[in-house]
Write a protein that holds these residues in place. Structure first.
Motif, PDB file in Angstrom:
ATOM      1  N   GLU A 270      22.596  58.159 -24.097  1.00  0.00           N
ATOM      2  CA  GLU A 270      22.986  56.876 -23.532  1.00  0.00           C
ATOM      3  C   GLU A 270      22.002  56.459 -22.439  1.00  0.00           C
ATOM      4  N   TYR A 271      21.582  55.196 -22.514  1.00  0.00           N
ATOM      5  CA  TYR A 271      20.697  54.648 -21.486  1.00  0.00           C
ATOM      6  C   TYR A 271      21.376  53.451 -20.821  1.00  0.00           C
TER       7      TYR A 271
ATOM      8  N   LEU B 290      20.883  50.391 -20.489  1.00  0.00           N
ATOM      9  CA  LEU B 290      20.184  49.212 -20.976  1.00  0.00           C
ATOM     10  C   LEU B 290      21.185  48.088 -21.211  1.00  0.00           C
TER      11      LEU B 290
ATOM     12  N   ASN C   2      18.015  44.723 -24.419  1.00  0.00           N
ATOM     13  CA  ASN C   2      17.106  45.867 -24.513  1.00  0.00           C
ATOM     14  C   ASN C   2      17.629  46.930 -25.465  1.00  0.00           C
ATOM     15  N   THR C   3      18.960  47.004 -25.589  1.00  0.00           N
ATOM     16  CA  THR C   3      19.539  47.928 -26.574  1.00  0.00           C
ATOM     17  C   THR C   3      19.149  47.509 -27.986  1.00  0.00           C
TER      18      THR C   3
ATOM     19  N   LEU D 111      15.599  48.523 -28.605  1.00  0.00           N
ATOM     20  CA  LEU D 111      15.501  49.955 -28.882  1.00  0.00           C
ATOM     21  C   LEU D 111      15.943  50.258 -30.314  1.00  0.00           C
ATOM     22  N   GLU D 112      16.978  49.573 -30.779  1.00  0.00           N
ATOM     23  CA  GLU D 112      17.427  49.765 -32.156  1.00  0.00           C
ATOM     24  C   GLU D 112      16.368  49.279 -33.147  1.00  0.00           C
TER      25      GLU D 112
ATOM     26  N   VAL E 239      12.017  53.319 -23.311  1.00  0.00           N
ATOM     27  CA  VAL E 239      13.171  53.002 -22.474  1.00  0.00           C
ATOM     28  C   VAL E 239      12.724  52.744 -21.038  1.00  0.00           C
TER      29      VAL E 239
END
Length: 362
Positions: free
Chosen positions: A2-3, A5, A9-10, A13-14, A59
């Motif tokens: 878990e970040y 974000l 931004n999530t 990242l995906e 990240v």
């Protein structure tokens, strides 16, 4: 993992995870293209490597400035390629090669080498944001490869070392550093920059020297060519001992096998030769006697394989004997050529015995 974000931004990242196979393929294609292109320009390099930005690194970037990116395509350094050359001018040649083959995003590319202020401390490199044009490579099954940007970093080996040291020290411009360390690093950066420039200057001087030597050799102005490692190497390319080698080989219809005469350079110097013209004179003065020595050596046997150093070897032997060097001089000669060995004394005595029946050995 878990970040912390935000939603935007999530999603980036995906998207990064979904497109990872494309980046892996792009990396392979880019490295293959670079390998072929670098071979064409014939530059000796220190290193060529590449990396795909890790999740942790991405990240960190998103946490710092994710608001700047509307899509993953706006992050142009997910694939990074680094080419490390030895000289500044080779960095420029690599840059020209990249400009020839790739589409360059000039707006986002930067030559950090030109960003130094008078009191700047860092060592920087040339960064190009590139894409592969369809004219260079196109895969109908993966047309997206022509749309993904990658970062190409070009720098010298010293710039690379400096960058690694800075990273290891954790030295950042945006972090306050005690002034004494800032000054020390600035001095070191200046020394490295000077060293980089001096390596290029020395290299240019050596290249110019070799060109002058080659021109003098081609023009036959051998008296102006000092005898040293560079000039002797260039002289050997003209095969000055080839005629004598073939003449000696004809005694037994022997075959000649390739061998370098470079290790005869210290012998020639010890014999007082200072220019290539002196070596030419050695050949002229001792050609016939070197052949007569070979007759005495080869006549009684059926040796049918000879080294291409047979000519210069016999020329040196004849010169040493004519100059009164005797057994001691020949042993010293064989020690230099073959390495110190007790058998060299016996070999020297055998050669003296062979030459007793020849005109120059009496």
């Amino acid at each position: 993992m878990e970040y912390e974000l935000d939603f935007h931004n999530t999603m980036l990242l995906e998207e990064y995870h979904n497109k990872m196979p494309e980046y892996v393929l792009l990396r392979h294609v880019v490295m293959q293209l670079l390998e072929n292109s670098i071979d064409d320009i014939e530059i000796e390099l220190n290193q060529v490597d590449s990396r795909i930005k890790t999740e942790k690194s991405l990240v960190g970037k998103l946490l710092r400035k994710g608001h700047k990116y509307q899509s993953l395509g706006d992050i142009t350094d997910i694939l990074g390629v680094r080419i490390i050359a030895y000289y500044n001018e080779d960095v420029d040649r690599i840059a020209s090669m990249a400009e020839k083959y790739f589409d360059i995003d000039w707006e986002n590319s930067v030559d950090k080498r030109k960003m130094h202020q008078f009191d700047s401390f860092g060592y920087n490199s040339l960064h190009y944001i590139c894409r592969i044009p369809r004219s260079l490579h196109f895969d109908p099954e993966h047309p997206e490869l022509n749309e993904i940007a990658f970062e190409l970093q070009m720098r010298t080996a010293l710039q690379h070392v400096w960058s690694d040291i800075q990273h290891d020290l954790g030295y950042k411009l945006d972090i306050e550093t005690p002034v004494e360390y800032h000054r020390a690093l600035s001095r070191l950066a200046g020394m490295l920059e000077l060293a980089d420039n001096e390596f290029s200057r020395i290299r240019a001087g050596i290249i110019a020297h070799r060109r002058r030597v080659t021109a003098l050799l081609e023009q036959g102005k051998l008296e102006y060519v000092p005898l040293d490692g560079d000039t002797f190497t260039a002289y050997l390319r003209q095969q000055p001992f080839d005629k004598l080698n073939r003449y000696i080989a004809s005694i037994n219809h022997a075959e000649l096998y390739a061998a370098s005469a470079l290790n005869y350079l210290p012998v020639l110097r010890r014999m007082g030769m200072k220019t290539i013209a002196d070596v030419e004179q050695l050949i002229k003065d001792n050609y016939d006697d070197a052949y007569q020595l070979a007759l005495a050596q080869l006549g009684p046997n059926d040796l049918d394989i000879l080294s291409e150093t047979i000519g210069i070897q016999n020329l040196c032997i004849v010169h040493i004997i004519k100059s009164g060097g005797g057994t001691a001089g020949l042993k010293n000669f064989f020690d230099t050529i073959n390495g110190n060995n007790d058998s060299n004394q016996e070999l020297a005595e055998m050669v003296i015995d062979q030459t007793k029946r020849l005109s120059f050995g009496r």
